[in-house]
Design an enzyme around this catalytic site. Structure first.
Site, mmCIF file in Angstrom:
data_model
loop_
_atom_site.group_PDB
_atom_site.id
_atom_site.type_symbol
_atom_site.label_atom_id
_atom_site.label_comp_id
_atom_site.label_asym_id
_atom_site.label_seq_id
_atom_site.Cartn_x
_atom_site.Cartn_y
_atom_site.Cartn_z
ATOM 1 N N SER A 11 -0.232 -7.668 -10.601
ATOM 2 C CA SER A 11 -1.588 -7.454 -9.901
ATOM 3 C C SER A 11 -1.684 -6.311 -9.075
ATOM 4 O O SER A 11 -0.595 -5.869 -8.545
ATOM 5 C CB SER A 11 -1.984 -8.704 -8.933
ATOM 6 O OG SER A 11 -0.827 -8.724 -7.879
ATOM 7 N N ARG B 68 4.858 -14.843 -0.365
ATOM 8 C CA ARG B 68 5.139 -14.005 0.592
ATOM 9 C C ARG B 68 3.583 -13.164 1.079
ATOM 10 O O ARG B 68 2.975 -12.422 0.273
ATOM 11 C CB ARG B 68 5.828 -12.638 -0.136
ATOM 12 C CG ARG B 68 6.490 -11.702 0.669
ATOM 13 C CD ARG B 68 7.398 -10.703 -0.026
ATOM 14 N NE ARG B 68 8.197 -9.684 0.837
ATOM 15 C CZ ARG B 68 7.460 -8.445 0.772
ATOM 16 N NH1 ARG B 68 6.650 -8.197 0.376
ATOM 17 N NH2 ARG B 68 8.120 -7.699 1.675
ATOM 18 N N HIS C 168 -9.402 -3.154 -9.165
ATOM 19 C CA HIS C 168 -8.546 -4.631 -8.955
ATOM 20 C C HIS C 168 -8.050 -4.793 -10.599
ATOM 21 O O HIS C 168 -8.970 -4.439 -11.268
ATOM 22 C CB HIS C 168 -9.139 -5.620 -8.367
ATOM 23 C CG HIS C 168 -8.618 -7.175 -8.801
ATOM 24 N ND1 HIS C 168 -9.155 -7.726 -9.753
ATOM 25 C CD2 HIS C 168 -7.309 -7.592 -8.541
ATOM 26 C CE1 HIS C 168 -8.293 -8.923 -10.173
ATOM 27 N NE2 HIS C 168 -7.418 -8.938 -9.308
ATOM 28 N N ARG D 224 -1.454 -12.164 -15.847
ATOM 29 C CA ARG D 224 -0.541 -13.328 -15.522
ATOM 30 C C ARG D 224 -0.607 -14.443 -16.625
ATOM 31 O O ARG D 224 -1.334 -14.479 -17.472
ATOM 32 C CB ARG D 224 -1.106 -14.079 -14.232
ATOM 33 C CG ARG D 224 -2.673 -14.641 -14.256
ATOM 34 C CD ARG D 224 -3.308 -14.905 -13.205
ATOM 35 N NE ARG D 224 -4.428 -15.472 -13.347
ATOM 36 C CZ ARG D 224 -5.682 -14.892 -13.286
ATOM 37 N NH1 ARG D 224 -5.652 -13.458 -13.252
ATOM 38 N NH2 ARG D 224 -6.823 -15.572 -13.432
ATOM 39 N N HIS E 119 -6.977 1.572 -3.217
ATOM 40 C CA HIS E 119 -8.135 1.964 -2.299
ATOM 41 C C HIS E 119 -7.844 3.659 -2.387
ATOM 42 O O HIS E 119 -7.291 3.826 -1.545
ATOM 43 C CB HIS E 119 -7.912 1.205 -1.091
ATOM 44 C CG HIS E 119 -8.130 -0.065 -1.096
ATOM 45 N ND1 HIS E 119 -9.353 -0.618 -1.308
ATOM 46 C CD2 HIS E 119 -7.170 -1.305 -0.921
ATOM 47 C CE1 HIS E 119 -9.300 -1.957 -1.113
ATOM 48 N NE2 HIS E 119 -7.925 -2.261 -0.891
#
Length: 304
Positions: A94, A262, A108, A112, A98
């Protein structure tokens, strides 16, 4: 029936992360990704890569993760009650980019693979992912290019695939509390398991391999455009919408936080600088107003 091959998917995703990071470093020209390798005590590992204060990208995060456990969090089972009590493995790449220049859109992307299983039962698996574009100042040629590449990624898999996943993207990346799209869309697919494994995996690869072709030409057109305080202020204000979506609606963020993932890697999608302003409205007939009036509305970019 084809047997899902997690190792094959993992090898592809690791290389995809490498290729995307190299492409972004080449485009930025000065900054490099810092890598954190991490392990999850309950099961899993990852590589988080972040580029900060480049010439082109104010912040770019590209994550690879492979996590597993004995049960899925609520964000993963909300629409799939049959998954309750399954052990699982989740693997993906992923990113959120910016840019520094307000004329370069934020973007974005993720792909997955999930595989879940109950004792003495066949595995349940699916693919998900896509990419979407969030401009601050809209350009029709950029929007058309973005969707042309998205369509090209889908075409080998059937004529109905792009319209379906474009619509799902428009519906997903929508801030319900503001009745406003996050951007101009792209592709979004989830729970993709109707095809055999090899075809589904090939589709995920097609989407992953097309991402840089969709985004970098837009960056190259806009990264040197002159801008001032007005444009920068508007960029920071609009970044607030990104924060709102990611913290309220984004299933990947919710999955990671509920799962005890995380935190630094999960929240690397947030912009480094952002502002909110109470009840702000753009002035009529300005480029800022055009973003709302023309670009942040549902459009068939390829047939207008």
């Amino acid at each position: 029936m084809e047997t899902p091959n997690l190792h094959l998917v993992k090898a592809y995703l690791l290389k995809l992360q490498d290729d995307i990071c190299q492409g972004l470093e080449n485009e930025d020209g000065t900054a490099h990704f810092h890598e954190d390798r991490w392990e999850r005590p309950q099961g899993g590992e990852g590589r988080s890569r972040v580029l900060i204060n480049g010439d082109v990208f104010e912040q770019a995060g590209v994550n690879f993760s492979h996590v597993y456990g004995e049960s899925l969090p609520a964000a993963a089972t909300a629409k799939r009650a049959d998954l309750a009590g399954c052990s699982f493995q989740a693997i993906g790449v992923s990113l959120v980019l910016h840019p520094k220049n307000p004329y370069v859109p934020t973007t974005h992307f993720n792909v997955r693979f999930f595989i879940a299983q109950k004792p003495n039962a066949n595995p349940i698996w699916w693919f998900g992912g896509g990419f979407d574009l969030t401009p601050y100042y809209g350009f029709t040629e950029d929007c058309k290019h973005w969707h042309q590449v998205a369509k090209a990624a889908c075409e080998p898999f059937g004529q109905a695939v792009y319209p379906m996943f474009k619509q799902q993207c428009d519906e997903y990346f929508y801030l319900k509390h503001r009745q406003e799209p996050r951007g101009i869309g792209g592709l979004f697919f989830d729970d993709l398991c109707e095809w055999e494994f090899n075809k589904s995996f090939a589709f995920m690869q097609s989407v992953g391999n097309q991402f840089l072709s969709a985004y970098l030409p837009i960056v190259q057109r806009r990264k040197n455009a002159p801008y001032g305080e007005v444009e920068r202020d508007f960029q920071l204000y609009r970044r607030g919408r990104y924060v709102e979506f990611n913290l309220i609606y984004d299933r990947g963020t919710l999955f990671g936080l509920q799962f005890g993932g995380r935190t630094e890697s999960i929240l690397m999608s947030l912009p480094p600088k952002v502002i909110w302003r109470y009840d702000w409205q753009p002035k009529t007939d300005t480029p800022e107003a055009k973003l709302y009036d023309y670009f942040l509305v549902p459009r068939d970019w390829l047939n207008e």
